[in-house]
Design an enzyme around this catalytic site. Sequence first.
Site, PDB file in Angstrom:
ATOM      1  N   ASP A 199       0.446   7.779   5.451  1.00 20.00           N
ATOM      2  CA  ASP A 199       1.462   7.217   4.129  1.00 20.00           C
ATOM      3  C   ASP A 199       2.222   8.395   3.680  1.00 20.00           C
ATOM      4  O   ASP A 199       2.459   9.580   4.238  1.00 20.00           O
ATOM      5  CB  ASP A 199       0.751   6.358   3.320  1.00 20.00           C
ATOM      6  CG  ASP A 199       1.334   5.272   2.962  1.00 20.00           C
ATOM      7  OD1 ASP A 199       2.099   5.513   2.058  1.00 20.00           O
ATOM      8  OD2 ASP A 199       1.199   4.209   3.439  1.00 20.00           O
ATOM      9  N   ARG A 252      10.683   4.231 -10.295  1.00 18.32           N
ATOM     10  CA  ARG A 252       9.697   5.041  -9.694  1.00 18.32           C
ATOM     11  C   ARG A 252      10.484   6.502  -9.472  1.00 18.32           C
ATOM     12  O   ARG A 252      10.091   6.898  -8.265  1.00 18.32           O
ATOM     13  CB  ARG A 252       9.225   4.342  -8.673  1.00 18.32           C
ATOM     14  CG  ARG A 252       7.699   4.908  -7.933  1.00 18.32           C
ATOM     15  CD  ARG A 252       7.532   4.744  -6.564  1.00 18.32           C
ATOM     16  NE  ARG A 252       5.863   4.866  -6.426  1.00 18.32           N
ATOM     17  CZ  ARG A 252       5.690   5.255  -5.078  1.00 18.32           C
ATOM     18  NH1 ARG A 252       6.602   5.254  -4.029  1.00 18.32           N
ATOM     19  NH2 ARG A 252       4.428   5.355  -5.004  1.00 18.32           N
ATOM     20  N   ASP A 302       9.378   1.770   4.062  1.00 22.58           N
ATOM     21  CA  ASP A 302       9.133   1.551   2.329  1.00 22.58           C
ATOM     22  C   ASP A 302      10.239   1.463   1.811  1.00 22.58           C
ATOM     23  O   ASP A 302      11.378   1.919   2.199  1.00 22.58           O
ATOM     24  CB  ASP A 302       7.999   2.414   2.101  1.00 22.58           C
ATOM     25  CG  ASP A 302       7.117   1.946   0.902  1.00 22.58           C
ATOM     26  OD1 ASP A 302       7.660   0.808   0.197  1.00 22.58           O
ATOM     27  OD2 ASP A 302       6.274   2.637   0.381  1.00 22.58           O
ATOM     28  N   ASP A 332       1.220  -5.049  -2.246  1.00 18.14           N
ATOM     29  CA  ASP A 332       0.480  -3.752  -2.720  1.00 18.14           C
ATOM     30  C   ASP A 332      -0.868  -4.086  -3.422  1.00 18.14           C
ATOM     31  O   ASP A 332      -1.564  -3.135  -3.858  1.00 18.14           O
ATOM     32  CB  ASP A 332       1.173  -2.951  -3.838  1.00 18.14           C
ATOM     33  CG  ASP A 332       1.898  -1.477  -3.141  1.00 18.14           C
ATOM     34  OD1 ASP A 332       1.701  -1.699  -1.884  1.00 18.14           O
ATOM     35  OD2 ASP A 332       2.714  -0.858  -3.786  1.00 18.14           O
TER      36      ASP A 332
HETATM   37  C1  DGJ Z   1       4.350   1.468  -1.875  1.00 23.36           C
HETATM   38  C2  DGJ Z   1       3.920   1.027  -0.686  1.00 23.36           C
HETATM   39  O1  DGJ Z   1       3.605  -0.493  -0.749  1.00 23.36           O
HETATM   40  C3  DGJ Z   1       2.179   1.470  -0.394  1.00 23.36           C
HETATM   41  O2  DGJ Z   1       1.570   0.955   0.394  1.00 23.36           O
HETATM   42  C4  DGJ Z   1       2.355   3.046  -0.387  1.00 23.36           C
HETATM   43  O3  DGJ Z   1       3.077   3.353   0.740  1.00 23.36           O
HETATM   44  C5  DGJ Z   1       3.431   3.759  -1.508  1.00 23.36           C
HETATM   45  N1  DGJ Z   1       4.519   2.893  -1.632  1.00 23.36           N
HETATM   46  C6  DGJ Z   1       3.545   5.002  -1.105  1.00 23.36           C
HETATM   47  O4  DGJ Z   1       4.544   5.557  -1.959  1.00 23.36           O
END
Ligand code: DGJ
Length: 736
Positions: free
Chosen positions: A356, A436, A472, A542
């Site tokens: 990730d 973010r 993402d 998430d």
């Molecule tokens: C948001 C995603 O939904 C998470 O699973 C992870 O990949 C984070 N971003 C990483 O920054």
Amino acid sequence: MKTYFLLATLLLATTHVLAQKGDDSVIALHTSHTSMIFSVAADSCLYFEYYGDRIEDCTPFAHKQTYRRSDYGTDALAYPAAGGRFFNEPALAAVYPDGDLNTELKYTGHTDSLSADGNMKQTTISLADLKQGLHVSLIFKAYSREDVFTASALIRNLNKKDVRLTRFYSSYLPVKANSYYLNTFYGAWAQEMCMEQSKLTHGIKSVESKKGVRTTHTENPSFMLSLDAPLQEEAGRVIAGALAWSGNYKLNFQVDEFNLLGISAGINPFASDYSLRRNQCLATPEMVYTYSSRGAGQATRNLHDYARNYVVYDAQTIRPTLLNSWEGAYFDFNEEVIRKMIDDAAEIGLEMFVLDDGWFGNKYPRDNSKQGLGDWQTNRTKLPNGIKSLADYATQKGLKFGLWIEPEMVNPRSELAEQHPDWIVKAQGRNIPTIRGQWLLDLSNPQVQDFIVNTFCRIMDETPNIAYIKWDANRHAESIGSDFLPADRQSHFWIDYTNGLYEVYRRIRARYPDLIMQACSSGGGRVDLGVLKYHQEVWTSDNTDALSRVFIQYGTNMIYPAVVTGSHVSATPNHQTGNQTSLKFRFDVAMGGRLGMELQPQSLSPSERDFARQAIAQYKTLVRPLVMQGDLYRLLSPYDDHGFCVYMYAAKDKASAVVYAYCLKYQGRTHFPQFRLSGLSPEKRYRVKEINTVGNKSVYWGNGQVFSGQYLMNEGLNLRLTQCCSSAVFHIEEVR
Ligand code: DGJ
């Protein structure tokens, strides 16, 4: 994509010219069990007549009377335009070069064409405002086996000058009932797809997104509408709908003074006036509808079949189970940590490892969310041997390898932001807000599209054994403005951004047809039928807490099939909610989608590892084929007061099924779940076997025994399941 192309080239077209002015004519579209009917009236207007169970003889619609006074301005036009006599929320509105605000669409003909396999019939109905030269093709596709219609519009400007469109919905659907119960899906980050039912009153209710990018966190562009009574699973008339668009959308539900409900659905017109030059077209996304007179369950099964057969990228291929590094390592890893995770994933029987966020950036190392985004070079300190050596290591261990990227975004602290300030979405002379710690790249700009495609290809080509990309997108669009678009086209941003994204996907897909791609978008932020044309799956949320996931997955799978919903077993206490649940409960919930794990496997005790190994093996052999391709039957809703959630997936041939039962609150010594199964054959005999048991203890007295389908579908199962967050999963198999 290939399938679509093939289909398009094999279409056999026939043309009708039905309506001379003054004729009344009927255009009837059918699926196996449903019909959608239009008529062309003497004034050449196209009227919507009917959507519901199939009607063979449609001739009465040519002269049927409605007793509505047309000067009320609420006639059930098939695609009402602003102006003329129509006063409800219009499907189309335009401003013409001479200042004319009226559009009057008249029928000019229609064509039919059948797909090569005979399952899909496309009917294109042509309308035009002849005074202003605005032409609209209404495109309907009838999917026979799935009982699904899609509707979209192609709007073409044949005026000599620019025409400005201010409304451009994909479809308008008038519905007649005595009362309307609208079920929609609302939520927020980590709380997505909560179901809510409201009885519609006169006036308008809208479901919409005005944020772009993460379009489905607050609401989802889908609904289930129950006619005349609240939504039921196996009874009642239901229309379900979903829009295939990954940008701003709006679905309006307007009940007028005749108690007729008009549904207008499509791209959100909010701040999106779209100007067409002569000969230019705007193609609207497909709005997908299904009708069921057997309740919400059948509507869901229709949508799932349609999504799996026609939308979801490569829906038939089995998805690998995986270990994702995020909640197990976050940004804090090095090569050794990742190799150990790969070892562990292989040892417990998972099939893929996904690295990730956190693997890139050198001038601004991606050690936290504040920097490095956009600088897609491997971080030399953390991973001195590069991504390829990790992917090779995974391959040696028998695992596939996946990688996280967030290519639409950039941190202000990045080399990319330093080099290309003109690529950042911003309103000139105003502050550029971060979410973010990041900004959005301007995908309406073809240079940005090229950058993303080239970066993607470079990453892929450096490590050819990447099998999976997690795509993402952790912010929405706000304070928008494009350095690329001219001043008089700034309002094109919202639509051009989404079309730019689709263009990027098309180019990537042409090059990497076999790559598995997950649409993540902060989890749950881009869950729609538009994005699924390019992605095999979404990251459902998430929120990895199993108790929350029961609700999130239940809501998501009302519309979207489980083959697309990634679902991971994570650590306890859960990182989002703090809830503590057993490993069994976490597995039992995660097995309701594409199973994965997202924790540090080293934190598992030896007995937990054994449990995980066994659960993963059973998922792969017994559960996965059913949850990915089976028919969903919901038996007890978590939204009801009883505190249970029970659902099952049955194989199409009714030879096997998997049943999931979750207890969501402490039930004392008095309440036990009792539920009747569905989707089996009454004549067949089935063995009922509880899987994922701890120490072979079953909550069902009949565990391992054989029952008739008749028994299981009438008497059903009763379980000893009373503790909060206790659960059971059963595999049911025909005994011959
Ligand atoms: C948001 C995603 O939904 C998470 O699973 C992870 O990949 C984070 N971003 C990483 O920054």
